[in-house]
Design a protein around this motif. Structure first.
Motif, PDB file in Angstrom:
ATOM      1  N   CYS A   1       0.980  -0.913   0.119  1.00 39.03           N
ATOM      2  CA  CYS A   1       0.474   0.270  -0.550  1.00 39.03           C
ATOM      3  C   CYS A   1       0.563   1.547  -0.126  1.00 39.03           C
ATOM      4  O   CYS A   1       0.889   2.266  -1.137  1.00 39.03           O
ATOM      5  N   LEU A   2       2.109   1.122   0.828  1.00 37.20           N
ATOM      6  CA  LEU A   2       2.890   2.245   0.958  1.00 37.20           C
ATOM      7  C   LEU A   2       3.635   2.167  -0.128  1.00 37.20           C
ATOM      8  O   LEU A   2       3.461   3.567  -1.016  1.00 37.20           O
ATOM      9  N   ALA A   3       4.044   1.597  -1.152  1.00 45.25           N
ATOM     10  CA  ALA A   3       4.591   1.573  -2.740  1.00 45.25           C
ATOM     11  C   ALA A   3       3.609   2.355  -3.762  1.00 45.25           C
ATOM     12  O   ALA A   3       4.029   2.985  -4.705  1.00 45.25           O
ATOM     13  N   LEU A   4       2.349   1.752  -3.488  1.00 47.38           N
ATOM     14  CA  LEU A   4       1.094   2.354  -4.193  1.00 47.38           C
ATOM     15  C   LEU A   4       0.870   3.880  -3.987  1.00 47.38           C
ATOM     16  O   LEU A   4      -0.055   4.571  -5.168  1.00 47.38           O
ATOM     17  N   GLY A   5       1.130   4.519  -2.770  1.00 48.59           N
ATOM     18  CA  GLY A   5       0.668   5.944  -2.397  1.00 48.59           C
ATOM     19  C   GLY A   5      -1.439   5.598  -1.860  1.00 48.59           C
ATOM     20  O   GLY A   5      -1.904   6.816  -2.754  1.00 48.59           O
TER      21      GLY A   5
END
Lengths: 338, 619
Positions: A268-272
């Motif tokens: 989720c962090l990588a996808l923002g």
């Protein structure tokens, strides 16, 4: 032309559209996932799948005559009338929310019939009450009036319907799985509503002849050789229902390794993706999938399979990205979770 | 529209068709002479008759008929034949409400009878629903009827009187109906009254369930639908059903090739999205399947090419035009989003009614008023009948105790007090439509055009964020073209924009005129138009298409004044490498903002436009 009422087209007989079917099964296992949005072309079996799902779902136990299908007598709202003491088994409600529906019909309103004839002030429950503990299906969801959308957003969020109007002050539980379908060519969906759907899948018409022919064949058989067709498929549906029930039972005992939690967050962090809702849904969906497949703990593979449907509609939208957000999720998946 | 040429040619229905109309027929014959049965030579009116008979045999299975024709004697004759349907006819109009469709509490009767009286909706019984003025059918009604059609029972006859190609039956319904007919080009003299043979229909109905259907029929129809670019799977299903019905009508024991051919013609021609230039390879042999074995025995030899040829011959001549406009129509119908259902008076969404007094600005909400009064009726009646309590004034009713008869009448009357009155409220919320007018002329050479496209895309992203509607007009060569009517669908805009060709003169006046027309239409739907003109040069094509700078500029200035007169906002974005004085003047004439953006990067453009148009959004 009038025939004996037929079962809807069996869920397991739907050809292809695996994403859509998986998403619906996952919500049946864990309603907390929060609904499915199915976007795609006309005539791809969106409505068929929803109606089939209704027949597939295990029945629920509810208080007899309770307008909100309460599971216990004390949970039945005090304004409700004609509520019995017995428990009855009824099919999981799947309520259609037609377009152009009025606010009154959605949230409920003063029962004008009783008011006119008996001079009583009584509440007439709306569609939200009927959909409690079940499904609320909106076809052509992107054409829904904005003010109805606002209403739904509020209720879907709080799980409670509050009516303060005409001297009535009523509240009742309204927890339902929102299922929406629509055709993106006819208009976009507001991001706020998009976010309320736990999972989103895109369906397209199958492009290869063999699949298309199979669809035609099965549909034709359903229409013209109904009995034989149902004899083939009804056991498959029953099997699927048992599998769903087993998965529900297994869900609380399912282990979630810390590594999977970490994967969730990293992805989720990588996808923002905005907010934590994405992570929670991702995890729940992965757990439901693991339970469905009879595993004892969630694995990265489950996560990877549900990630596109759990996240693609939550990304900050780049409206001009032709590839669509599904591709972005796939890309990030490949990078973060090799 | 589609079969006009054929129908005019051999409408007399005797002997070979006259030379003028032969070429389409020949294409079919050239493909396969064996297909030349009497069915292949259907005249337009025979086709109508056949379609109506098919519908009469199996209305629930074929789901209905889309009849596109203006009202007139020919259409009357076609609709008169609908009496042969085994279902009662019910007429609907596009403005029909839920109460009428689904039934509900009959308020008048309830009040009169003093007990709840329910009315039955039109959809309660299986019926042949005749939807008049189907081109005006709102999306909400289309969705409801579509749901009703998905169940067993009803069939829909959509009488579509659309004058322009973009006015048509909503696709959600069109997709569900098996049959499409147009009566264009059929003279009254060629359309004798139809008398459908009830006995033949009954025989066909009886035969229908026992028909043998070769396994290959479904495959062939699916393949052809794919070759014609028909996306959904309803079309081949309906065609399959139609082929059965036709076979039953013609007294065949099983579905034969001519049944399949006619079914494909009737069900596919109007749905085609691509013109099948390349005839696809014969499909791979069907996967082995239990149950097909016995059916294989009477498998029919019918190559896909043959069906394709048949459909091709029936394809509307103006297919290509229709391809674009049909999509445009879709954008027009659905793209306006949620509010479209109230297109006539899109002045905000209704809010719950409030107590108040109706006057010129506030309209009475009758239902809400009745609801507010309803709970008190019993109480008020009791108060009235008790003589001691008449001190409380009850304006509409006479004081009690004036004789028993009158007292009873008063008791039966509805008692409404001023405090019950409710007024309607609406929330004003005018939406904006950005009309992009993009210069695609030769002067805006390819690189600049690409830049302009980039700029528009950026603006589109902003428009998306603010839920603006977007329309796209391109101008080049002899005239301007509305590439995309107002829509909210960015996907479509993007697609349309990337397919924009460049080259030719600069017909600025024509572009402004088209923008004006688009704005007018948008206004009538309650949208606020804003013009964004992206160009790099001066007009050099006059309104009538003649080249010449002077007249062209005069025309453009006249059109610009016309725009200004409407009071709508505008922005002229100069994309030339050096600021163009003519464009500054044009912006002044338009009463708008001028933004010289030589070598503009899209981001700057967006900021500039944002700044220029900011106040509009607030208003």
């Amino acid at each position: 032309m009038t025939k004996t009422p037929r079962q809807p087209f069996p869920f397991s007989a739907i050809v292809g559209q695996e994403d859509m079917k998986t998403a619906m099964i996952l919500t049946a296992i864990d309603p907390g996932i929060g609904g499915v949005l199915v976007f795609g072309d006309r005539g791809t079996g969106k409505s068929t799948a929803v109606r089939a799902l209704a027949a597939l779902l295990p029945p629920i136990e509810a208080v007899e005559g309770c307008p909100v299908n309460a599971p216990r007598r004390d949970l039945s709202p005090d304004w409700a009338q004609g509520v019995g003491d017995r428990m009855v088994t009824k099919p999981t409600p799947v309520v259609d929310l037609p377009l152009g529906v009025t606010e009154d019909r959605v949230v409920g309103a003063l029962d004008i019939e009783r008011a006119l004839t008996r001079g009583e002030k009584a509440f007439e429950p709306g569609l939200l009450a009927r959909a409690n503990r079940g499904y609320l299906y909106i076809d052509e969801v992107n054409l829904l009036e904005d003010h109805i959308v606002d209403l739904l957003l509020d209720v879907a969020q709080s799980g409670e319907n509050v009516v303060e109007r005409e001297g009535l002050s009523i509240r009742h539980a309204a927890r339902f799985v929102l299922v929406g379908s629509g055709n993106p060519e006819e208009g976009e969906l507001r991001p706020q509503l998009l976010d309320r759907f736990g999972l989103s899948v895109e369906v397209t018409s199958p492009r290869d002849i063999a699949t298309r022919v199979e669809v035609i064949k099965r549909r034709d058989a359903y229409e013209n050789a109904y009995d034989r067709f149902m004899k083939t498929w009804a056991p498959m549906d029953a099997g699927l229902r048992n599998q769903i029930l087993a998965a529900r039972a297994a869900l609380p005992k399912l282990k979630t390794p810390a590594a999977v939690l970490h994967d969730c967050a990293a992805l989720c962090l990588a996808l923002g993706s905005d907010g934590l809702r994405g992570e929670l849904t991702l995890l729940r969906a992965a757990r439901a999938l693991a339970a469905f497949e009879g595993e004892t703990s969630v694995k990265r593979a489950h996560l990877k399979r549900v990630a596109p449907m759990a996240l693609s509609h939550r990304l900050r939208r780049d409206p001009l990205d032709e590839a669509g957000s599904g591709a972005r999720v796939e890309r990030s998946l490949a990078e973060v979770l090799p | 529209m589609g079969w006009g040429g054929v129908s005019q040619g051999n409408a007399s229905n005797s002997g070979p068709p006259p030379p003028s109309s032969i070429h389409r027929g020949e294409a079919r014959r050239g493909a396969d002479p064996a297909a030349q049965t009497s069915e292949a030579e259907l005249t337009a009116w025979k086709r109508v008759e056949l379609a109506l008979m098919a519908l009469a045999v199996d209305p629930g299975g074929l789901k209905g008929l889309w009849l596109r024709a203006r009202a007139g004697p020919v259409r009357d004759r076609a609709t008169a034949a609908l009496a042969a349907l085994p279902l009662p006819q019910r007429r609907l109009h596009p403005g029909i409400g839920d109460e009428a469709l689904f039934g509900g509490l009959d308020l008048t009767a309830t009040l009169a009878a003093g007990r709840p009286v329910r009315s039955e909706g039109l959809l309660a019984q299986p019926a042949a629903l005749v939807l008049t003025m189907a081109e005006r059918c709102p999306a909400g009604l289309a969705a409801r009827l579509g749901q009703a059609l998905d169940g067993p029972g009803p069939c829909l006859i959509a009488l579509d009187e659309g004058a322009e190609t973009e006015e048509a039956l909503p696709p959600a319904l069109a997709d569900r109906l098996a049959l499409f007919l147009t009566l264009d080009g059929i003279a009254e003299a060629d359309a004798p009254p139809l008398a459908l043979d009830q006995k033949a229909l009954a025989v066909a109905r009886d035969r229908l369930p026992r028909l043998r259907v070769p396994a290959t029929v479904g495959e062939r129809l699916t393949g052809v639908a794919l070759a014609l670019g028909i996306p959904g799977l309803r079309a081949p299903l309906l065609a399959l059903r139609l082929a059965r019905v036709l076979a039953a009508l013609r007294g065949h024991a099983g579905v034969r090739r001519e049944d399949v051919l006619t079914a494909a013609e009737l069900a596919f021609a109007h749905r085609a999205r691509t013109f099948p230039e390349v005839v696809p390879e014969a499909p791979a042999p069907p996967p082995p399947d239990s149950g097909t074995e016995e059916e294989q025995s009477d498998s029919l030899d019918l190559p896909e090419e043959l069906i394709l040829e048949a459909v091709k011959a029936a394809l509307p001549a103006d297919l290509l035009d229709r391809l674009t406009t049909a999509r445009a129509a879709r954008a027009l119908k659905g793209g306006t989003g949620a509010g479209e259902a109230r297109a006539g008076h899109k002045r905000g969404r209704p809010l719950p009614s409030r107590p108040g007094k109706p006057d010129a600005n506030h309209r009475l909400d009758l239902i809400a008023t009745l609801r507010a009064a309803a709970p008190w009726q019993a109480v008020r009646q009791r108060a009235l009948s008790a003589p001691g309590l008449t001190a409380q004034p009850a304006p509409p009713s006479p004081p009690g105790g004036e004789g028993r008869g009158e007292g009873e009448a008063a008791a039966r009357r509805l008692h409404i007090r001023p405090s019950d009155l409710r007024i309607r409220r609406h929330q004003e919320r005018s939406e904006r439509v950005l009309i992009f007018v993009v210069d695609a002329s030769g002067s805006a050479a390819l690189a600049r055009l690409a830049e302009a496209k980039g700029a528009v895309e950026l603006l589109l992203a902003r428009a998306y964020a603010r839920r603006d509607h977007v329309a796209l007009i391109a101008f080049r060569g002899p005239g301007a073209e509305l590439i995309l009517p107002p829509t909210r669908s960015l996907v479509q805009t993007k697609r349309r924009l990337s397919g924009l060709p460049g080259g030719g003169g600069t017909p600025l006046a024509a572009a402004l005129r088209l923008a004006g027309e688009t704005a007018l239409r948008a206004r009538s739907r309650g949208l606020t138009p804003v013009l964004a003109l992206l160009t790099d040069g001066r007009a050099n094509i006059a309104l009538d298409g003649a080249a010449g700078r002077e007249r062209a500029e005069a025309d453009a200035a006249a059109m610009a004044r016309g725009w200004r007169a409407t009071g709508a906002a505008s922005v002229v974005i100069d994309t030339a490498s050096r600021p163009e004085a003519g464009l500054r003047r044009l912006a002044q004439t338009l009463g708008g903002v001028y933004l010289p953006l030589p070598r503009a990067d899209a981001a700057r453009l967006s900021t500039a436009l944002e700044a220029a148009l900011g106040p509009v959004q607030a208003g």
